[in-house]
Design an enzyme around this catalytic site. Sequence first.
Site, short mmCIF file in Angstrom:
data_model
loop_
_atom_site.label_atom_id
_atom_site.label_comp_id
_atom_site.label_asym_id
_atom_site.label_seq_id
_atom_site.Cartn_x
_atom_site.Cartn_y
_atom_site.Cartn_z
N PHE A 4 -22.07 -39.36 24.71
CA PHE A 4 -22.13 -40.69 24.11
C PHE A 4 -23.26 -40.69 23.08
O PHE A 4 -24.38 -40.26 23.38
CB PHE A 4 -22.40 -41.71 25.23
CG PHE A 4 -22.20 -43.13 24.82
CD1 PHE A 4 -20.94 -43.70 24.86
CD2 PHE A 4 -23.27 -43.91 24.40
CE1 PHE A 4 -20.75 -45.03 24.50
CE2 PHE A 4 -23.08 -45.24 24.03
CZ PHE A 4 -21.82 -45.80 24.08
N ASP A 19 -26.14 -37.89 32.98
CA ASP A 19 -25.84 -39.30 32.74
C ASP A 19 -24.58 -39.64 33.54
O ASP A 19 -23.52 -39.02 33.34
CB ASP A 19 -25.63 -39.53 31.23
CG ASP A 19 -25.57 -41.02 30.91
OD1 ASP A 19 -25.05 -41.79 31.75
OD2 ASP A 19 -26.01 -41.41 29.82
N TYR A 32 -23.30 -51.94 34.50
CA TYR A 32 -22.35 -52.96 34.01
C TYR A 32 -20.94 -52.40 33.79
O TYR A 32 -20.04 -53.14 33.44
CB TYR A 32 -22.85 -53.63 32.72
CG TYR A 32 -23.21 -52.67 31.61
CD1 TYR A 32 -22.23 -52.09 30.81
CD2 TYR A 32 -24.54 -52.34 31.36
CE1 TYR A 32 -22.56 -51.20 29.81
CE2 TYR A 32 -24.88 -51.44 30.35
CZ TYR A 32 -23.90 -50.88 29.58
OH TYR A 32 -24.23 -49.99 28.59
N LYS A 33 -20.76 -51.09 33.99
CA LYS A 33 -19.42 -50.52 33.83
C LYS A 33 -18.71 -50.61 35.19
O LYS A 33 -18.39 -51.71 35.63
CB LYS A 33 -19.53 -49.09 33.29
CG LYS A 33 -20.04 -49.10 31.84
CD LYS A 33 -20.28 -47.73 31.25
CE LYS A 33 -20.77 -47.87 29.80
NZ LYS A 33 -21.46 -46.68 29.32
N ARG A 92 -8.17 -46.16 25.05
CA ARG A 92 -8.81 -45.78 26.31
C ARG A 92 -8.52 -46.83 27.38
O ARG A 92 -8.60 -48.03 27.12
CB ARG A 92 -10.31 -45.68 26.03
CG ARG A 92 -11.12 -45.15 27.15
CD ARG A 92 -12.56 -44.99 26.72
NE ARG A 92 -13.20 -46.30 26.53
CZ ARG A 92 -14.51 -46.52 26.66
NH1 ARG A 92 -15.32 -45.51 26.94
NH2 ARG A 92 -15.01 -47.71 26.48
C1 LIG Z 1 -22.32 -46.95 28.16
C2 LIG Z 1 -23.20 -45.79 27.90
C3 LIG Z 1 -24.50 -45.97 27.39
C4 LIG Z 1 -24.99 -47.34 27.03
O1 LIG Z 1 -26.40 -47.40 26.91
P1 LIG Z 1 -27.11 -48.82 26.89
O2 LIG Z 1 -28.52 -48.52 26.58
O3 LIG Z 1 -26.90 -49.44 28.26
O4 LIG Z 1 -26.45 -49.67 25.86
C5 LIG Z 1 -25.29 -44.85 27.23
N1 LIG Z 1 -24.85 -43.61 27.55
C6 LIG Z 1 -23.60 -43.41 28.03
C7 LIG Z 1 -23.14 -42.02 28.36
C8 LIG Z 1 -22.74 -44.49 28.21
O5 LIG Z 1 -21.51 -44.29 28.64
#
Ligand SMILES: *Cc1c(COP(=O)(O)O)cnc(C)c1O
Length: 397
Positions: free
Chosen positions: A113, A184, A209-210, A356
């Site tokens: 990401f 992560d 939050y996911k 997705r």
């Molecule tokens: C959703 C996601 C994020 C989001 O980061 P925030 O700081 O909470 O906005 C970061 N890394 C990954 C791999 C994600 O899937």
Amino acid sequence: MTDFSKSRAAFHIPEGTVYLDGNSLGPLPRAASQRVASMMDAEWGEMLITGWNRAGWMAQPEDMGNRIGRLIGAETDSVVLGDTLSIKVYQALAAALNMVPDRKIVLSDTGNFPTDLYMAEGLISTLDKGHQLKTVAPETVADHLTEDVAVLMLTEVDYRTGRKHDMQYLTLLAHSKGIITVWDLAHSAGAVPVDLAGTEADFAVGCTYKYLNGGPGAPAFIYVAPHLAGTARTALSGWHGHDAPFAFEPNYRPRPDIARMRVGTPPVVQMAALEAALDVWDAVDINDVRTRSIELSERFREGIKSNCPSLELNSPKNPAHRGSQISFRHPEGYAIVQAAIERGVVGDFRAPDVLRFGITPLFIGERDIDRAISVLADIMAQDLWDQPRHKRRAAVT
Ligand SMILES: *Cc1c(COP(=O)(O)O)cnc(C)c1O
């Protein structure tokens, strides 16, 4: 056995909606509104500043860290909540790099990401010690675990393809070369079983939050292996990670445990919503979630294959190699997703051409999957996506 009809009833899903985006933002737990309201009135309203002690606000990042720890196989007192995932990535990577000062390479993959990679770039430029971020194709990571790599920083489940790394194998291999691992778990926590203790992972981070359904802006979590927590040096030495925050000492002196990863004041209102979400998880076995997720995602994959041949599978075909989401590619992906949303089937689009869909058994069942297949089949068979209003890009996709 997990009772999925009970977990489904615990969420508010808007009438007529099939919500296949719980991998991006989980839905509202019904109990959350009441929990937040009573936190507001009884705690903030009545207790005012005494709430930090009387309502336990101060200890929430650790207390709730333990509740999340249970879902990711972490040892007791090895997870703490706070800030956003981007911040936690920065802290974990900074602490990891500090443990191998003579090595300069951060290894990640090209499917990671972007914010994780951006934070690594930012940290590297702040440190200014000649570190280098190296990204390789996901399937070649093992080949690049050489003895000049300092840290392996990966997201276990790829946010676009759903491809799942073999965390156990890569961690073992990394350790055999003296490499520290940062995992992560953004698309793993609440989606697939994770065994941090058994894997002997060094650091892990993720968001709530996911799949965990803590609500927009819910705090992130960070895990540090117990044998490292007393020495890990966080780059963000905020007062809540200080050993005695209310002694107001002039110099930073970190807590001797995981709580040193705290930075500043925790988001107490948001914690109330997350608490309600975690109550739902208390009655759920993540192994049951995984079994169900595979059944439902296979049903979806097969249904799309038969009914929408122009949508090309963009996820591993073998469900053991995926997380809990499945994606497809199509040049008109954005418009197709918009047409589906207009018909109550909510998935999302990821540039450049990915459709997705998150498969979240807590609130998705066979009927939802079948409806999603039939809506997508109609959209594709009749080119219903081919409307100017479906092609206008919004700020958030
Ligand atoms: C959703 C996601 C994020 C989001 O980061 P925030 O700081 O909470 O906005 C970061 N890394 C990954 C791999 C994600 O899937």
